[in-house]
Design a protein around this motif. Structure first.
Motif, mmCIF file in Angstrom:
data_model
loop_
_atom_site.group_PDB
_atom_site.id
_atom_site.type_symbol
_atom_site.label_atom_id
_atom_site.label_comp_id
_atom_site.label_asym_id
_atom_site.label_seq_id
_atom_site.Cartn_x
_atom_site.Cartn_y
_atom_site.Cartn_z
ATOM 1 N N LEU A 72 0.832 -1.214 0.000
ATOM 2 C CA LEU A 72 0.000 0.000 0.000
ATOM 3 C C LEU A 72 0.862 1.258 0.000
ATOM 4 O O LEU A 72 0.490 2.273 -0.605
ATOM 5 C CB LEU A 72 -0.929 -0.012 1.218
ATOM 6 N N LYS A 73 1.990 1.192 0.645
ATOM 7 C CA LYS A 73 2.862 2.364 0.697
ATOM 8 C C LYS A 73 3.463 2.684 -0.668
ATOM 9 O O LYS A 73 3.783 3.838 -0.961
ATOM 10 C CB LYS A 73 3.979 2.138 1.717
ATOM 11 N N THR A 74 3.608 1.679 -1.520
ATOM 12 C CA THR A 74 4.148 1.946 -2.857
ATOM 13 C C THR A 74 3.115 2.597 -3.758
ATOM 14 O O THR A 74 3.452 3.076 -4.843
ATOM 15 C CB THR A 74 4.632 0.640 -3.518
ATOM 16 N N GLY A 75 1.871 2.596 -3.326
ATOM 17 C CA GLY A 75 0.803 3.198 -4.113
ATOM 18 C C GLY A 75 -0.502 2.476 -3.866
ATOM 19 O O GLY A 75 -0.535 1.266 -3.682
ATOM 20 N N SER A 76 -1.605 3.231 -3.837
ATOM 21 C CA SER A 76 -2.901 2.614 -3.584
ATOM 22 C C SER A 76 -3.971 3.278 -4.434
ATOM 23 O O SER A 76 -3.808 4.402 -4.894
ATOM 24 C CB SER A 76 -3.256 2.716 -2.100
ATOM 25 N N TYR A 77 -5.037 2.552 -4.675
ATOM 26 C CA TYR A 77 -6.182 3.115 -5.382
ATOM 27 C C TYR A 77 -7.457 2.676 -4.686
ATOM 28 O O TYR A 77 -7.470 1.709 -3.928
ATOM 29 C CB TYR A 77 -6.192 2.680 -6.849
ATOM 30 N N LYS A 78 -8.504 3.401 -4.927
ATOM 31 C CA LYS A 78 -9.779 3.078 -4.295
ATOM 32 C C LYS A 78 -10.542 2.046 -5.127
ATOM 33 O O LYS A 78 -10.736 2.236 -6.321
ATOM 34 C CB LYS A 78 -10.617 4.337 -4.118
ATOM 35 N N CYS A 79 -10.949 1.008 -4.450
ATOM 36 C CA CYS A 79 -11.674 -0.078 -5.121
ATOM 37 C C CYS A 79 -13.170 0.109 -4.907
ATOM 38 O O CYS A 79 -13.649 0.139 -3.772
ATOM 39 C CB CYS A 79 -11.219 -1.423 -4.554
ATOM 40 N N TYR A 80 -13.910 0.265 -6.013
ATOM 41 C CA TYR A 80 -15.366 0.459 -5.951
ATOM 42 C C TYR A 80 -16.115 -0.792 -6.421
ATOM 43 O O TYR A 80 -17.212 -0.702 -6.941
ATOM 44 C CB TYR A 80 -15.775 1.651 -6.813
ATOM 45 N N TRP A 81 -15.513 -1.928 -6.247
ATOM 46 C CA TRP A 81 -16.089 -3.197 -6.711
ATOM 47 C C TRP A 81 -17.503 -3.364 -6.178
ATOM 48 O O TRP A 81 -17.773 -3.123 -5.011
ATOM 49 C CB TRP A 81 -15.194 -4.326 -6.232
ATOM 50 N N ASN A 82 -18.413 -3.782 -7.057
ATOM 51 C CA ASN A 82 -19.797 -3.963 -6.615
ATOM 52 C C ASN A 82 -20.506 -4.975 -7.496
ATOM 53 O O ASN A 82 -20.234 -5.076 -8.697
ATOM 54 C CB ASN A 82 -20.556 -2.625 -6.640
ATOM 55 N N ARG A 83 -21.404 -5.712 -6.876
ATOM 56 C CA ARG A 83 -22.279 -6.633 -7.597
ATOM 57 C C ARG A 83 -23.710 -6.437 -7.126
ATOM 58 O O ARG A 83 -23.953 -6.052 -5.980
ATOM 59 C CB ARG A 83 -21.901 -8.100 -7.341
ATOM 60 N N VAL A 84 -24.648 -6.723 -8.012
ATOM 61 C CA VAL A 84 -26.064 -6.758 -7.648
ATOM 62 C C VAL A 84 -26.548 -8.179 -7.896
ATOM 63 O O VAL A 84 -26.398 -8.714 -9.002
ATOM 64 C CB VAL A 84 -26.891 -5.746 -8.463
ATOM 65 N N LEU A 210 -21.563 -20.079 -3.955
ATOM 66 C CA LEU A 210 -20.140 -19.948 -4.261
ATOM 67 C C LEU A 210 -19.774 -18.541 -4.711
ATOM 68 O O LEU A 210 -18.597 -18.193 -4.748
ATOM 69 C CB LEU A 210 -19.741 -20.951 -5.355
ATOM 70 N N PHE A 211 -20.774 -17.738 -5.063
ATOM 71 C CA PHE A 211 -20.474 -16.457 -5.711
ATOM 72 C C PHE A 211 -21.023 -15.240 -4.969
ATOM 73 O O PHE A 211 -20.657 -14.122 -5.291
ATOM 74 C CB PHE A 211 -21.022 -16.468 -7.142
ATOM 75 N N ILE A 212 -21.921 -15.441 -3.998
ATOM 76 C CA ILE A 212 -22.469 -14.269 -3.325
ATOM 77 C C ILE A 212 -21.445 -13.680 -2.367
ATOM 78 O O ILE A 212 -20.537 -14.362 -1.905
ATOM 79 C CB ILE A 212 -23.782 -14.596 -2.580
ATOM 80 N N SER A 213 -21.599 -12.392 -2.066
ATOM 81 C CA SER A 213 -20.625 -11.691 -1.242
ATOM 82 C C SER A 213 -21.307 -10.537 -0.526
ATOM 83 O O SER A 213 -22.212 -9.895 -1.060
ATOM 84 C CB SER A 213 -19.493 -11.148 -2.121
ATOM 85 N N SER A 214 -20.876 -10.277 0.694
ATOM 86 C CA SER A 214 -21.455 -9.162 1.451
ATOM 87 C C SER A 214 -21.058 -7.816 0.858
ATOM 88 O O SER A 214 -21.590 -6.784 1.238
ATOM 89 C CB SER A 214 -21.009 -9.233 2.917
ATOM 90 N N ARG A 215 -20.122 -7.800 -0.081
ATOM 91 C CA ARG A 215 -19.770 -6.554 -0.766
ATOM 92 C C ARG A 215 -20.855 -6.139 -1.751
ATOM 93 O O ARG A 215 -20.856 -5.009 -2.219
ATOM 94 C CB ARG A 215 -18.451 -6.731 -1.517
ATOM 95 N N GLY A 216 -21.731 -7.046 -2.099
ATOM 96 C CA GLY A 216 -22.755 -6.732 -3.082
ATOM 97 C C GLY A 216 -24.061 -6.283 -2.436
ATOM 98 O O GLY A 216 -24.201 -6.190 -1.223
ATOM 99 N N THR A 217 -25.038 -6.008 -3.323
ATOM 100 C CA THR A 217 -26.377 -5.635 -2.892
ATOM 101 C C THR A 217 -27.336 -6.716 -3.377
ATOM 102 O O THR A 217 -27.253 -7.154 -4.531
ATOM 103 C CB THR A 217 -26.795 -4.278 -3.491
ATOM 104 N N PHE A 218 -28.242 -7.131 -2.517
ATOM 105 C CA PHE A 218 -29.166 -8.205 -2.851
ATOM 106 C C PHE A 218 -30.563 -7.638 -3.118
ATOM 107 O O PHE A 218 -31.070 -6.817 -2.350
ATOM 108 C CB PHE A 218 -29.229 -9.227 -1.717
ATOM 109 N N VAL A 219 -31.130 -8.076 -4.220
ATOM 110 C CA VAL A 219 -32.493 -7.679 -4.567
ATOM 111 C C VAL A 219 -33.349 -8.934 -4.490
ATOM 112 O O VAL A 219 -33.177 -9.878 -5.268
ATOM 113 C CB VAL A 219 -32.561 -7.070 -5.987
ATOM 114 N N LEU A 220 -34.265 -8.954 -3.526
ATOM 115 C CA LEU A 220 -35.138 -10.108 -3.312
ATOM 116 C C LEU A 220 -36.472 -9.835 -4.009
ATOM 117 O O LEU A 220 -37.242 -8.967 -3.593
ATOM 118 C CB LEU A 220 -35.332 -10.351 -1.821
ATOM 119 N N ILE A 221 -36.696 -10.572 -5.075
ATOM 120 C CA ILE A 221 -37.824 -10.306 -5.970
ATOM 121 C C ILE A 221 -38.937 -11.320 -5.711
ATOM 122 O O ILE A 221 -38.676 -12.517 -5.555
ATOM 123 C CB ILE A 221 -37.357 -10.373 -7.439
#
Length: 1109
Positions: A72-84, A210-221
């Protein structure tokens, strides 16, 4: 000169900067945005700034704190990764809504989703303006849809014409971005959102997790066109529970992950739409009013859409909420190392070129091209772990998998849906395979490869062995226990539809029961299917009378050993385990029950945790989704109670008000088998979760008081005791002088002062004081008692005379004796007060009080004496030697030496001579080609026959030169100088039968014959006498040495149907040769006793050979 300061190549693509170069635009739109960067380089760029590392980094720092910080000290960027994630029951409109969200037209007819369908790089958000945007497909466009004016509503979208164009190659773009990363000159404003459309059928649930993640947003339809029926409500609760089961709750904001409720079929409502909306909101409120995850839910105001109408205003509301939730997510803008970006770009380019998998060597070559931005080997491993956690690639550091990386997760989805899918998606020519899968779960390996020959799956064939190992690792397919030869089929539990017909017919009279009760109203399918796969790979599946495997969609039967079987059954939210003995449940071996429980609990715990390791990162709270309960027969059914109540002798069923003893069912949590040297091995993780949650009883406190010093106990006491620990410690110390008494009273004082005196509390206090937590493992291990003590006597209540013997041997250990025997600290205090000066009286009172208890046995007493270092006292008790157990122990302990060191031909000669093995036994042993296999067959025979076979074997070792091994194999009461004992035979006809004497005489001289004759003339004589044939002579001559030829001859004579005549002719032949005349006389005059006949008969009957006696 091209100026890119403050803008990424992706941003320029969004503005049309590269218009005219469709290849570049396509590349940037589909791959670049996934990094979501704001670059911060070096300390010089961060003056006055504080580097905040959270989330994923917290988890990774546990692995390599310094390494990640340095990155991180050599350089960092902001990660906006998202899934729905679009979830819900099948046929509610998920796919239709997904197409609207990415700017496609709604399908005219309903389309069922085959597993998971992903829309990558088709939609995104503008971070600065906080709005939803559409991204065009691939190379068909040179720009993207975006709002005409940032102040307008989202539905007001149109195309922006490109202001100018520039030609630049893909390689140049990578160089450009690499340079920008080095300089820290861009900030990303447009971030893609990947939409994951999950098939709603139960069969797909295993693959979803295998693919869901708390980083995403869940839409319960769900279908809002009508009221929420009971079945619909169950689906909603199930999906919420599934999401919260497989996604960790974020510590910094416990409302994440968010689950947005969306009702569809608004166009089907005949009455007032707003009235229907409020009705649905109220129904959801009632459904989740007492739900522990309510804070994660967002349903007021409820989004109610017509999924076929892209102009529906509620769809715009949904887009807005998705953007807001994504940007408010605690992980949004998380810092990541800039050094990762060039390699990520290179992998993205590989993905664009349709490559799905790269080898580790290929990955290293790509990395080396990045010069000063190249990662070293440790950083490369970290890169793989991070991107695996983010779901950008798939990599498992496991044998058979660590040499390759799946760089396109969609490829794994294709592999999964090639097998795990509904019948409608199977081609007609493969339907027979599908039907076999549904019926038995079996999939032939050749059929799997046939499935992958379909055009849509042919790319899998290039990596078929790797993908098979991947599917096995994920428990999608599994191999049976003991499938060492590699069978030609796999089992796929999630595809079985056959139910067990006798589901509730459990053998209560010979079984004990355990249950894993889930918070959901049903056992989560993903957990169930993986549990089944694990269950049938730990233990061997049983086979029915019609040769079918006892494997069903809701049950399975396995064998543990010859006496114990186990099965599991599903009843609503309970996964019930039944352990049965062949005869009666009181014969269930405690260590078998506890080991099975530990294996199952470990498995189901790891399965629950597995999904976090697949797609999760870290700084989250995790509560396991199940409780461990013990089942007990209550009337005609099973009732269940929490396993922590096993510390009590009885349990009262609150439903039926019946009292039940817990001594037999407590075998699920019996103490551990002793470890060699009473120490944990290097891989021991400490106590498992089942033990950590349990309350300590006084016996555990007593053992801990012995294991730890007063200084250690004091340090723990100060940490554990909440009120006035200094004062109470001084009081305890002033009233007691013996270290054990101080320790036990301090621990007991803490226990009675808290409602949560658990092993976990003790373990945490030990960690605080830097005390080895494996001391807890040691106090839970069973002691190793003398194997000479027969089981029958160990289960008896000790005699009064033996109790009197102990009175003179206990002394000051009385308090510890009482606690270890199961008396409470309170009872011991009372006994002490009754006999203040009479220590012997205390001992007598302890033993008398204990002896009245139903569980007072010799076994408990002996183990207690061993724990008190009073093993010598046991010698004064009257026990017989347990010969059977000792023999088995010796063989098991020295099996490796037997297997590796022995050449057994001469040993078998001696055993033949002593009548303890038959000619058929020898044939069965020597039919194996290898020496190891022959030795193993001999070991098996020794284990089955025991005495007198074992003693003869050990004596033969001494004769032939294996003195050290013979000494080690000798058990306590064995006298190798004496003759072997009579065999354990039930046959009562032991009198001498003269017509069988010749066989016994011949075999008793086996060694003399095979080592003392030359066969040629003898064989000629026997052929002339019609005892042997010419063919048999050729078989004898085929043997290499003289001894081997003689053994072959003896085999023929002893196995001959005319053995009496053979015996007579053999003696005649020997008598005619002066060299062997004495031998002939010796054989004919050999004494045959009734014991010889009994041994001979027992031996031959053991092989199933009729001796004629």
């Amino acid at each position: 000169m091209l100026q890119l300061r403050g803008e990424t190549p992706y941003d320029l693509a969004a503005k049309g900067f590269y218009a005219g170069n469709e290849e570049v635009v396509d590349y940037l739109q589909n791959f670049m945005p996934k990094e979501g960067q704001q670059v911060t380089l070096g300390t010089s760029q961060q003056t006055g700034a504080t580097l905040v590392v959270r989330g994923l980094q917290d988890d990774l720092k546990k692995l390599s704190d310094k390494q990640f910080d340095n990155l991180l000290k050599t350089g960092s960027y902001k990660c906006y990764w998202n899934r729905v994630f679009l979830t819900g029951k099948f046929a509610v409109g998920k796919t239709t809504l997904a197409k609207i969200l990415v700017g496609d037209e709604a399908p005219i007819e309903r389309e069922s989703t085959d597993g998971i369908w992903i829309y990558l790089g088709r939609a995104g958000m503008n971070i600065k303006e906080r709005i939803w945007i559409f991204l065009e497909k691939g190379k068909k466009t040179t720009s993207i849809k975006t709002p005409v004016d940032s102040s307008t509503n989202m539905e007001e979208t149109s195309r922006k014409d490109s202001p100018k164009t520039i030609e630049i190659s893909n390689d140049d773009i990578i160089k450009l971005v690499r340079s920008a990363c080095m300089k820290g000159n861009y900030e990303m404003t447009i971030v893609p959102i990947d939409l994951w459309d999950f098939g709603g059928q139960k069969i797909y649930h295993l693959t979803h997790q295998l693919f869901i993640s708390s980083r995403g947003t869940f839409v319960l339809i769900f279908n809002g066109g009508e009221r929420i029926h009971e079945e619909d409500g169950a689906y909603l609760v199930h999906w919420v529970n599934s999401v919260l089961t497989y996604c960790k709750t974020l510590k910094e904001n416990e409302e994440f992950p968010k689950i947005l409720f969306v009702a569809t079929h608004k166009d089907k409502v005949e009455g007032d739409i707003e009235k229907q909306r409020h009705s649905l909101e109220n129904s959801i409120e009632i459904l989740f009013q007492n739900h522990g995850g309510k804070k994660h839910l967002k349903y007021r105001p409820l989004i109610f859409v017509d999924a076929r109408n892209k102009d529906d205003k509620d769809i715009d509301v949904l887009k807005k909420q998705l953007v807001e939730v994504a940007l408010d997510h605690p992980r949004c803008g998380e810092l990541m190392p800039t050094k990762f970006v060039p390699l990520e770009l290179q992998l993205a380019k590989k993905g664009e070129d349709k490559q799905k998998i790269v080898t580790i060597d290929e990955l290293k070559r790509m990395n080396n091209q990045n010069e000063i931005m190249a990662l070293d080997n440790d950083e490369l491993k970290l890169f793989l772990k991070v991107n695996h956690a983010l779901g950008k690639l798939i990599f498992f550091d496991e044998a058979g998998l660590r040499d390759k990386v799946i760089i396109d997760p969609v490829f794994l989805i294709d592999v999964l849906r090639s097998i795990v899918t509904e019948e409608q998606f199977w081609p007609h020519h493969l339907l027979q395979i599908f039907k076999a899968l549904k019926e038995s779960g079996k999939l032939l390996k050749k059929d799997l490869y046939e499935i992958w020959k379909q055009e849509c799956f042919q790319m899998i064939l290039e990596h078929k062995e790797y993908m098979v190992e991947m599917l096995v690792h994920l428990d999608i397919i599994c191999r049976q226990k003991d499938d060492t030869n590699g069978s030609d089929y796999f089992l796929i539990p999630c595809m079985i539809s056959t139910k067990r017909e006798d589901n509730l017919r459990m053998p209560f009279d010979r079984s004990i029961h355990l249950a894993y009760t889930f918070k959901d109203e049903v056992v989560p399918p993903a957990v169930l299917y993986r549990f089944v796969a694990t269950f049938i790979t730990i233990w061997k599946l049983q086979v029915s009378q019609n040769s079918s495997l006892l494997l069903f969609t809701d049950s399975a039967d396995v064998s543990i050993d010859e006496e114990h079987d186990m099965r599991f059954d599903i009843q609503r939210n309970k996964l019930i385990i039944t352990l049965s003995h062949k005869k009666i449940k009181t014969s269930i071996v405690s260590t078998i029950a506890s080991t099975a429980q530990e294996c199952l609990t470990h498995a189901i715990t790891q399965i629950s945790k597995f999904y976090f390791s697949v797609t999760e990162d870290s700084d989250c709270t995790l509560d396991l989704p199940f409780a461990t309960q013990v089942g007990i027969v209550c009337g005609t059914d099973l009732c269940f109670f929490d396993h922590t109540f096993l510390s009590k002798d009885e349990w009262i069923c609150p439903d039926h008000n019946r009292r039940h003893q817990t001594d037999i069912v407590s075998r699920w949590f019996a103490e551990k088998v002793p470890a060699r040297g009473d120490r944990c091995n290097a891989l021991c993780p400490g106590l498992d979760i089942a033990w950590l949650d349990r309350q300590l009883d006084d016996k555990h406190l007593g053992r801990l008081a012995v294991e730890l010093t007063k200084v250690q106990i004091k340090g723990m006491y100060m940490h554990l005791k909440e009120r006035k620990p200094d004062q109470t410690w001084q009081k305890i110390e002033s009233n007691k002088t013996d270290e054990f008494d101080i320790n036990i009273n301090a621990l007991y004082d803490w226990k009675k002062s808290t409602q949560h005196a658990t092993f976990n509390n003790i373990q945490e206090s030990m960690k605080k004081k830097d005390i080895d937590i494996h001391k807890l493992c040691q106090i839970l291990r069973d002691v190793q008692i003398n194997k000479e003590l027969p089981t029958a006597k160990l289960n008896l209540k000790p005699s009064r005379s033996d109790m009197k013997i102990l009175l003179n041997h206990i002394g000051k250990e009385t308090f510890q004796l009482g606690i270890e025997l199961g008396l409470s600290v309170v009872e011991m205090h009372q006994i002490q007060s009754n006999h203040v000066t009479n220590l012997r009286g205390q001992t007598e009172d302890v033993l008398c009080k204990w002896r009245k208890q139903h569980h007072a046995t010799y076994e408990t007493l002996v183990k207690t004496l061993y724990r008190l270092d009073l093993a010598g006292v046991v010698e004064s008790l009257t026990y017989e030697v347990g010969v059977k157990e000792q023999i088995e122990d010796r063989i098991v302990d020295y099996q490796d030496e037997i297997m590796e060191e022995l050449v057994i031909s001469d040993i078998l000669d001696d055993m033949m001579t002593h009548l303890v093995i038959s000619v058929d036994d020898r044939r069965r042993i020597e039919q194996h080609a290898g020496q190891d296999d022959q030795n193993k067959a001999l070991v098996d025979l020794l284990m089955n026959r025991r005495e007198p076979t074992y003693t003869v074997f050990v004596k033969a070792l001494q004769k032939i030169g294996y003195q050290d091994l013979a000494t080690n194999l000798k058990y306590e009461s064995q006298d190798l100088s004496s003759s072997s004992r009579s065999p354990p035979t039930e046959n009562k006809r032991l009198s001498v039968v003269t017509n069988q004497h010749y066989k016994v005489r011949l075999q008793k001289n086996y060694s003399l014959i095979v080592s003392g004759i030359k066969h040629d003339d003898i064989v000629d004589h026997l052929i002339t006498s019609d005892v042997l044939s010419v063919d048999e002579r050729q078989k004898i001559e085929a043997c290499k040495s003289q001894k081997e030829k003689n053994r072959e001859l003896m085999d023929m004579l002893l196995h001959s149907n005319i053995c009496k005549n053979a015996y007579t002719e053999l003696l005649k032949s020997l008598g005619e040769d002066p060299t062997y005349r004495d031998l002939a006389g010796h054989i004919d005059n050999t004494e045959v006793t009734s014991e010889d006949m009994a041994t001979f008969q027992y031996c031959y009957k053991s092989t199933g050979y009729d001796t004629g006696i």
